[in-house]
Design a protein around this motif. Structure first.
Motif, PDB file in Angstrom:
ATOM      1  N   ALA A 206       9.323   6.658  55.505  1.00 27.09           N
ATOM      2  CA  ALA A 206       8.227   7.586  55.411  1.00 27.09           C
ATOM      3  C   ALA A 206       7.028   7.022  55.916  1.00 27.09           C
ATOM      4  N   TRP A 207       6.170   7.761  56.683  1.00 23.50           N
ATOM      5  CA  TRP A 207       4.848   7.217  57.050  1.00 23.50           C
ATOM      6  C   TRP A 207       3.834   8.033  56.470  1.00 23.50           C
ATOM      7  N   ILE A 208       2.736   7.266  55.814  1.00 21.13           N
ATOM      8  CA  ILE A 208       1.664   8.046  55.082  1.00 21.13           C
ATOM      9  C   ILE A 208       0.398   7.628  55.897  1.00 21.13           C
ATOM     10  N   THR A 209      -0.560   8.528  56.628  1.00 16.53           N
ATOM     11  CA  THR A 209      -1.909   7.970  56.773  1.00 16.53           C
ATOM     12  C   THR A 209      -2.762   8.487  55.660  1.00 16.53           C
ATOM     13  N   GLY A 210      -3.982   7.693  55.786  1.00 15.23           N
ATOM     14  CA  GLY A 210      -5.082   7.757  54.606  1.00 15.23           C
ATOM     15  C   GLY A 210      -4.414   7.348  53.439  1.00 15.23           C
ATOM     16  N   ALA A 211      -3.651   6.213  53.201  1.00 14.91           N
ATOM     17  CA  ALA A 211      -2.908   6.005  52.232  1.00 14.91           C
ATOM     18  C   ALA A 211      -3.572   5.078  51.199  1.00 14.91           C
ATOM     19  N   SER A 212      -4.696   4.452  51.604  1.00 13.59           N
ATOM     20  CA  SER A 212      -5.371   3.268  50.846  1.00 13.59           C
ATOM     21  C   SER A 212      -5.977   3.574  49.349  1.00 13.59           C
ATOM     22  N   THR A 213      -6.319   5.142  49.359  1.00 11.11           N
ATOM     23  CA  THR A 213      -6.832   5.485  48.041  1.00 11.11           C
ATOM     24  C   THR A 213      -6.559   6.831  47.694  1.00 11.11           C
ATOM     25  N   GLY A 214      -6.827   7.505  46.689  1.00 15.16           N
ATOM     26  CA  GLY A 214      -6.527   9.139  46.733  1.00 15.16           C
ATOM     27  C   GLY A 214      -5.130   9.313  46.507  1.00 15.16           C
ATOM     28  N   ILE A 215      -5.012  10.668  47.246  1.00 14.22           N
ATOM     29  CA  ILE A 215      -3.711  11.414  47.359  1.00 14.22           C
ATOM     30  C   ILE A 215      -2.593  10.430  48.306  1.00 14.22           C
TER      31      ILE A 215
ATOM     32  N   ILE B  37     -11.681  12.647  55.518  1.00 12.20           N
ATOM     33  CA  ILE B  37     -13.050  12.497  54.837  1.00 12.20           C
ATOM     34  C   ILE B  37     -13.783  13.783  54.688  1.00 12.20           C
ATOM     35  N   ALA B  38     -14.755  13.635  53.622  1.00 16.43           N
ATOM     36  CA  ALA B  38     -15.896  14.602  53.349  1.00 16.43           C
ATOM     37  C   ALA B  38     -17.045  13.927  53.202  1.00 16.43           C
TER      38      ALA B  38
ATOM     39  N   GLY C 210      -6.271  21.969  46.204  1.00 14.58           N
ATOM     40  CA  GLY C 210      -7.223  22.409  45.652  1.00 14.58           C
ATOM     41  C   GLY C 210      -8.046  21.112  45.222  1.00 14.58           C
ATOM     42  N   TRP C 211      -9.053  21.130  44.187  1.00 20.02           N
ATOM     43  CA  TRP C 211      -9.661  19.911  43.719  1.00 20.02           C
ATOM     44  C   TRP C 211      -8.624  18.862  43.175  1.00 20.02           C
ATOM     45  N   VAL C 212      -8.897  17.693  43.688  1.00 22.13           N
ATOM     46  CA  VAL C 212      -8.123  16.526  43.126  1.00 22.13           C
ATOM     47  C   VAL C 212      -9.011  15.250  42.903  1.00 22.13           C
ATOM     48  N   ASP C 213      -8.939  14.603  41.889  1.00 26.83           N
ATOM     49  CA  ASP C 213     -10.046  13.679  41.331  1.00 26.83           C
ATOM     50  C   ASP C 213      -9.676  12.199  42.275  1.00 26.83           C
ATOM     51  N   THR C 214     -10.466  12.168  43.183  1.00 25.92           N
ATOM     52  CA  THR C 214     -10.293  10.963  44.267  1.00 25.92           C
ATOM     53  C   THR C 214     -11.491  10.709  44.424  1.00 25.92           C
ATOM     54  N   PRO C 215     -11.555   9.187  45.172  1.00 21.61           N
ATOM     55  CA  PRO C 215     -12.842   8.656  45.475  1.00 21.61           C
ATOM     56  C   PRO C 215     -13.927   9.623  46.522  1.00 21.61           C
ATOM     57  N   MET C 216     -12.966  10.218  47.195  1.00 23.94           N
ATOM     58  CA  MET C 216     -13.841  11.258  47.956  1.00 23.94           C
ATOM     59  C   MET C 216     -14.614  12.472  47.311  1.00 23.94           C
ATOM     60  N   THR C 217     -14.027  12.996  46.204  1.00 27.14           N
ATOM     61  CA  THR C 217     -14.558  13.935  45.606  1.00 27.14           C
ATOM     62  C   THR C 217     -15.557  13.516  44.400  1.00 27.14           C
ATOM     63  N   ARG C 218     -15.387  12.379  43.760  1.00 28.44           N
ATOM     64  CA  ARG C 218     -16.044  12.027  42.604  1.00 28.44           C
ATOM     65  C   ARG C 218     -17.474  12.158  42.596  1.00 28.44           C
ATOM     66  N   PRO C 219     -17.979  11.621  44.105  1.00 27.07           N
ATOM     67  CA  PRO C 219     -19.443  11.766  44.199  1.00 27.07           C
ATOM     68  C   PRO C 219     -20.264  13.030  44.371  1.00 27.07           C
TER      69      PRO C 219
END
Length: 264
Positions: free
Chosen positions: A13-22, A97-98, A189-198
């Motif tokens: 399996a290959w996942i991008t954006g896998a250093s944090t969050g989902i 990113i957001a 929907g909303w997930v509690d990640t470093p991208m959403t916390r701020p």
């Protein structure tokens, strides 16, 4: 048409954006389910930390740094993964990113978001689709968002990128079906990640990354085009987008005034 649902025995399996969050949580969840998982993001140190946390699990995680906005880098990552670990059976294109935006339409933020959230996804699909097609089987999942269902106050760049990803997946599904590739769309929907916390916007029905990862992994295993959660939120937003424009804009305007929505 019966399309494949790939198993750990079929490849990596290959996942991008896998250093944090989902992405991080999903890599660990798939490793718990016996997958060998190659993870990609720009920072190798963060990837290696995620890989170490898989020690003792039934599967394993290996780090392959790369930037989804760089076409040559993405092709090199896929080449490297397959040459060392075998065929990519499952690709989860999750990088996104957001960043905060300034003003009515912050073009710098807009272009960065489109480059990662949309073009980065297209580069990932391009990097694996022909290989899977040549093998006659494979599974690709793309992370979009319920924010892509319709225009939301303050979400111009992010919402546009996710709406475009949804449209892209709907379009590509026909070609993927013919090639024997299972294509799935993940709309959280909303997930509690470093991208959403701020962020200071309301986040109804927010869940943890681990809960999101379990739902995604279950959806990958069970099939179906869309994996969306929490369903109460996604079905509500789907229903709102069936309204005539005057009612739609009135409802969203009232909701944003009441909850003080700000830029995503």
């Amino acid at each position: 048409m019966s399309l494949p649902r790939m198993q750990p025995s079929d490849g990596i399996a290959w996942i991008t954006g896998a250093s944090t969050g989902i992405g991080e949580a999903l890599a660990l969840e798939l490793a718990r389910r016996g997958w060998s998982v190659a993870i990609t993001a720009r920072r190798l140190d963060l990837l290696e930390d995620v890989a170490r946390r898989a020690d003792g699990l039934p599967g394993r995680i290996v780090a392959h740094a790369g930037d989804v906005t760089d076409a040559a880098a993405m092709q090199a990552v896929v080449d490297g993964i397959e040459s060392v670990h075998g065929p990519i059976a499952l690709a989860v294109l999750n990088a996104g990113i957001a960043p905060e935006s300034d003003g009515l339409l912050d073009m710098e933020a807009f272009e960065r978001i489109i480059a990662v959230n949309l073009v980065g996804v297209a580069r990932g699909v391009s990097a694996v689709r022909d290989r899977m097609g040549a093998r006659g089987r494979g599974q690709i999942a793309v992370t979009a968002s319920v924010a892509g269902y319709g225009g939301l106050p303050g979400a111009s760049a992010y919402g546009v990128s996710k709406a475009a990803v949804i449209h892209l997946c709907e379009t590509l599904k026909f070609d993927c079906d013919r090639a024997g590739i299972t294509l799935q769309l993940v709309n959280p929907g909303w997930v509690d990640t470093p991208m959403t916390r701020p962020k200071t916007v309301p986040m109804p029905l927010i869940i943890t990354p681990e809960a999101a990862a379990r739902r995604i992994a279950d959806g990958l295993a069970s099939g179906g085009f869309e994996i969306t959660f929490p369903r109460r939120l996604s079905w509500l937003l789907k229903a709102v987008n069936l309204l005539p424009y005057p009612a739609y804009f009135w409802l969203l305007r009232q909701a944003s005034r009441r909850k003080g929505a700000r830029t995503l």
